[in-house]
Design an enzyme around this catalytic site. Structure first.
Site, PDB file in Angstrom:
ATOM      1  N   ALA A  13       0.844  -1.203   0.000  1.00 36.61           N
ATOM      2  CA  ALA A  13       0.000   0.000   0.000  1.00 36.61           C
ATOM      3  C   ALA A  13       0.876   1.249   0.000  1.00 36.61           C
ATOM      4  O   ALA A  13       1.995   1.242   0.507  1.00 36.61           O
ATOM      5  CB  ALA A  13      -0.880   0.002   1.238  1.00 36.61           C
TER       6      ALA A  13
ATOM      7  N   ASP B 207       0.105   2.988  -4.982  1.00 36.43           N
ATOM      8  CA  ASP B 207      -1.065   3.346  -5.801  1.00 36.43           C
ATOM      9  C   ASP B 207      -2.213   3.729  -4.859  1.00 36.43           C
ATOM     10  O   ASP B 207      -3.189   3.009  -4.729  1.00 36.43           O
ATOM     11  CB  ASP B 207      -1.442   2.169  -6.707  1.00 36.43           C
ATOM     12  CG  ASP B 207      -2.503   2.553  -7.731  1.00 36.43           C
ATOM     13  OD1 ASP B 207      -2.830   3.749  -7.838  1.00 36.43           O
ATOM     14  OD2 ASP B 207      -3.000   1.647  -8.422  1.00 36.43           O
TER      15      ASP B 207
ATOM     16  N   ASN C  11       8.524   8.933   4.991  1.00 38.89           N
ATOM     17  CA  ASN C  11       7.364   9.671   4.492  1.00 38.89           C
ATOM     18  C   ASN C  11       6.464  10.086   5.641  1.00 38.89           C
ATOM     19  O   ASN C  11       6.348   9.383   6.645  1.00 38.89           O
ATOM     20  CB  ASN C  11       6.601   8.838   3.440  1.00 38.89           C
ATOM     21  CG  ASN C  11       5.473   8.025   4.037  1.00 38.89           C
ATOM     22  OD1 ASN C  11       4.377   8.537   4.289  1.00 38.89           O
ATOM     23  ND2 ASN C  11       5.746   6.735   4.301  1.00 38.89           N
TER      24      ASN C  11
ATOM     25  N   ASN D 105      -6.783  -1.052   0.812  1.00 42.71           N
ATOM     26  CA  ASN D 105      -6.310  -0.678   2.145  1.00 42.71           C
ATOM     27  C   ASN D 105      -7.077   0.575   2.586  1.00 42.71           C
ATOM     28  O   ASN D 105      -7.104   1.571   1.871  1.00 42.71           O
ATOM     29  CB  ASN D 105      -4.797  -0.423   2.046  1.00 42.71           C
ATOM     30  CG  ASN D 105      -4.165   0.040   3.340  1.00 42.71           C
ATOM     31  OD1 ASN D 105      -4.600   1.006   3.951  1.00 42.71           O
ATOM     32  ND2 ASN D 105      -3.098  -0.637   3.737  1.00 42.71           N
TER      33      ASN D 105
ATOM     34  N   SER E  76      -0.518   3.486  10.393  1.00 45.48           N
ATOM     35  CA  SER E  76       0.231   4.605   9.829  1.00 45.48           C
ATOM     36  C   SER E  76       0.644   5.540  10.955  1.00 45.48           C
ATOM     37  O   SER E  76      -0.176   5.905  11.802  1.00 45.48           O
ATOM     38  CB  SER E  76      -0.625   5.385   8.833  1.00 45.48           C
ATOM     39  OG  SER E  76       0.021   6.626   8.580  1.00 45.48           O
TER      40      SER E  76
ATOM     41  N   ASN F  29       3.894  -1.962   8.893  1.00 51.17           N
ATOM     42  CA  ASN F  29       3.972  -0.618   8.317  1.00 51.17           C
ATOM     43  C   ASN F  29       5.387  -0.019   8.521  1.00 51.17           C
ATOM     44  O   ASN F  29       6.303  -0.731   8.925  1.00 51.17           O
ATOM     45  CB  ASN F  29       2.884   0.244   8.984  1.00 51.17           C
ATOM     46  CG  ASN F  29       2.250   1.195   7.988  1.00 51.17           C
ATOM     47  OD1 ASN F  29       2.972   1.909   7.282  1.00 51.17           O
ATOM     48  ND2 ASN F  29       0.932   1.223   7.928  1.00 51.17           N
ATOM     49  N   THR F  30       5.508   1.272   8.267  1.00 49.43           N
ATOM     50  CA  THR F  30       6.801   1.954   8.453  1.00 49.43           C
ATOM     51  C   THR F  30       7.077   2.115   9.952  1.00 49.43           C
ATOM     52  O   THR F  30       6.166   2.041  10.776  1.00 49.43           O
ATOM     53  CB  THR F  30       6.761   3.348   7.801  1.00 49.43           C
ATOM     54  OG1 THR F  30       5.655   4.084   8.351  1.00 49.43           O
ATOM     55  CG2 THR F  30       6.584   3.243   6.303  1.00 49.43           C
TER      56      THR F  30
ATOM     57  N   SER G 165       9.646   0.390  -0.992  1.00 47.64           N
ATOM     58  CA  SER G 165      10.812   1.287  -1.042  1.00 47.64           C
ATOM     59  C   SER G 165      11.922   0.803  -1.964  1.00 47.64           C
ATOM     60  O   SER G 165      12.531   1.609  -2.683  1.00 47.64           O
ATOM     61  CB  SER G 165      11.388   1.489   0.363  1.00 47.64           C
ATOM     62  OG  SER G 165      10.410   2.043   1.204  1.00 47.64           O
TER      63      SER G 165
HETATM   64  C1  LIG Z   1       5.853   6.816   0.322  1.00 49.73           C
HETATM   65  C2  LIG Z   1       5.170   5.741   1.121  1.00 49.73           C
HETATM   66  C3  LIG Z   1       3.790   5.804   1.320  1.00 49.73           C
HETATM   67  C4  LIG Z   1       3.138   4.805   2.046  1.00 49.73           C
HETATM   68  N1  LIG Z   1       1.784   4.877   2.214  1.00 49.73           N
HETATM   69  C5  LIG Z   1       1.140   3.864   2.860  1.00 49.73           C
HETATM   70  C6  LIG Z   1      -0.281   3.872   2.982  1.00 49.73           C
HETATM   71  O1  LIG Z   1      -0.965   4.761   2.485  1.00 49.73           O
HETATM   72  N2  LIG Z   1      -0.867   2.848   3.667  1.00 49.73           N
HETATM   73  C7  LIG Z   1      -0.150   1.817   4.222  1.00 49.73           C
HETATM   74  O2  LIG Z   1      -0.727   0.905   4.812  1.00 49.73           O
HETATM   75  N3  LIG Z   1       1.204   1.777   4.083  1.00 49.73           N
HETATM   76  C8  LIG Z   1       1.846   2.761   3.424  1.00 49.73           C
HETATM   77  N4  LIG Z   1       3.215   2.713   3.291  1.00 49.73           N
HETATM   78  C9  LIG Z   1       3.954   1.592   3.933  1.00 49.73           C
HETATM   79  C10 LIG Z   1       4.255   0.449   2.964  1.00 49.73           C
HETATM   80  O3  LIG Z   1       3.069  -0.154   2.511  1.00 49.73           O
HETATM   81  C11 LIG Z   1       5.145  -0.607   3.656  1.00 49.73           C
HETATM   82  O4  LIG Z   1       4.401  -1.158   4.727  1.00 49.73           O
HETATM   83  C12 LIG Z   1       6.441  -0.033   4.198  1.00 49.73           C
HETATM   84  O5  LIG Z   1       6.953   0.953   3.334  1.00 49.73           O
HETATM   85  C13 LIG Z   1       7.507  -1.120   4.388  1.00 49.73           C
HETATM   86  O6  LIG Z   1       7.835  -1.744   3.164  1.00 49.73           O
HETATM   87  P1  LIG Z   1       9.140  -1.326   2.287  1.00 49.73           P
HETATM   88  O7  LIG Z   1      10.305  -1.280   3.228  1.00 49.73           O
HETATM   89  O8  LIG Z   1       9.249  -2.368   1.231  1.00 49.73           O
HETATM   90  O9  LIG Z   1       8.828   0.025   1.721  1.00 49.73           O
HETATM   91  C14 LIG Z   1       3.884   3.716   2.571  1.00 49.73           C
HETATM   92  C15 LIG Z   1       5.261   3.655   2.350  1.00 49.73           C
HETATM   93  C16 LIG Z   1       5.900   4.635   1.628  1.00 49.73           C
HETATM   94  C17 LIG Z   1       7.392   4.541   1.406  1.00 49.73           C
END
Ligand SMILES: Cc1cc2nc3c(=O)[nH]c(=O)nc-3n(C[C@H](O)[C@H](O)[C@H](O)COP(=O)(O)O)c2cc1C
Length: 364
Positions: A61, A64, A110, A139, A173, A243-244, A317
């Site tokens: 998520a 998009d 972010n 989501n 989030s 999540n992050t 990412s």
């Molecule tokens: C720019 C950005 C926007 C994100 N927006 C959302 C979001 O709207 N909803 C959500 O559940 N996670 C969001 N995430 C989290 C990602 O879905 C994912 O859980 C997190 O980035 C860890 O995965 P990665 O290390 O592969 O990026 C976002 C991450 C990034 C980098």
């Protein structure tokens, strides 16, 4: 061909601010003729929550958010796509700049704050493509100014349940103040009971979409105990971990950018999110499958997530740094791993290292 295009586009995208680069990428996915990825190897097939995934690699998520390009992403080889987070009403999110690339760390921070075009527009787009097939999860999250956040989730379930492959309840989030409090046991119990009820009355006799819960990697193990207890008691279909992080590992090289507020993702999130995945796996005891997310940037990292307990994977990412070719690279590595370990399929590898991962020192 997508490789060549990406090769040319990379310096341009890197020179732009991350949000501008992201808008351009979405526009390219909407309008450029895209090659179709080859058919997936049968060893990559995964069944989970009653759905059949051609491969386990999903778009996380946040890429998009407004459901503009799920079919382009499926075409490029993702096994599934999660769109959103979608809020009931449109909202702008936080002031810019709000996305930061930490190049030396292969990481992103972010604080977008659920910028969303709102449910109406996303619903129209998802409904228009619904008959095309392919797994597109939705989501959902609450509006920042909502006076009834649980009501927001209920309303979104009522709208999206008839057309979603699955629905993710995002309570993790870090960029909507107070949202993560919904992870506390009593609030979570209320929330999940109400969304499950909403799903039942919305779908009636039709097959209801699976409901997944996306959690933060920053929970204490006591909090995780409670969450898994509630999720199991209410028979949630799966969990996304996670999540992050609001943490900043001491190993971060980009110390100035590292001070930006927001959620950190990418390489520095790998060890914490994999630890939380394994901790979840040992608590869930196969009551439902887990999606492993956080810092997947190679075939090796993808395999480690599966071995720690992930039935399915998501990433975001690393695509910023490695490009879309990473999806094919991960799939190739997983096919090789199943053959090398003389297993029938990926499901034989899920969680084989979970206990060992939970015995390691806590990741820094
Ligand atoms: C720019 C950005 C926007 C994100 N927006 C959302 C979001 O709207 N909803 C959500 O559940 N996670 C969001 N995430 C989290 C990602 O879905 C994912 O859980 C997190 O980035 C860890 O995965 P990665 O290390 O592969 O990026 C976002 C991450 C990034 C980098």
């Amino acid at each position: 061909m997508i490789g060549a295009l990406e090769h040319l586009a990379r310096p341009l995208l890197a020179a732009l601010d991350p949000e501008g680069a992201h808008r351009l990428t979405i526009a390219a996915l909407k309008f450029a003729p895209l090659p179709r990825a080859g058919k997936d190897h049968p060893r990559l097939a995964v069944s989970a929550f009653g759905l059949n995934f051609p491969n386990p690699v999903g778009m996380a998520a946040g890429f998009d958010k407004h459901a503009e390009v799920p079919d382009a992403l499926l075409r490029l080889g993702f096994g599934f796509v999660e769109v959103g987070t979608i809020t009931p009403q449109p909202q702008p999110g936080n002031p810019r700049p709000r996305v930061f690339r930490l190049d030396a760390d292969a990481a992103v921070i972010n604080r977008l704050g659920f910028n969303s075009q709102g449910a109406d527009r996303a619903l129209r787009r998802v409904a228009r493509r619904a008959r095309r097939g392919g797994i597109v999860g939705i989501n959902i999250g609450a509006n920042k100014d909502s006076s009834d956040r649980i009501g927001d989730y209920v309303r979104l379930i009522e709208r999206f349940a008839p057309i979603a492959s699955y629905i993710t309840i995002n309570v993790s989030s870090p960029n909507t103040p107070g949202l993560r409090n919904l992870q506390q046991a009593s609030a979570l119990g209320d929330l999940l009971a109400r969304v499950i009820e909403a799903r039942a009355h919305t779908t009636r006799d039709a097959t209801p979409p699976p409901l997944l819960l996306k959690i933060a990697p920053d929970l204490s193990l006591d909090e995780l105990d409670d969450i898994v207890d509630v999720a199991r008691a209410l028979r949630i279909d799966g969990m996304i971990v996670g999540n992050t992080t609001i943490g900043r590992p001491p190993s971060l090289r980009e110390s100035a950018r590292g001070k930006e507020a927001g959620g950190l993702s990418g390489r520095p999130l790998f060890s914490l999110s994999t630890r939380m995945l394994a901790e979840s796996y040992v608590r869930v005891e196969n009551a439902f499958p887990l999606i492993g997310v956080g810092g997947i940037e190679s075939g090796e990292a993808a395999l480690a997530k599966i071995r720690a307990g992930a039935t399915l994977l998501q990433l975001y990412s690393a695509l910023v740094f490695r490009g879309l070719g990473l999806v094919a690279e991960i799939k190739g590595a997983l096919v090789d791993a199943v053959a090398r370990e003389r297993r029938d399929g990926l499901s034989d590898l899920v969680g084989v290292d979970a206990a060992a991962v939970t015995a390691e020192p806590w990741p820094q």
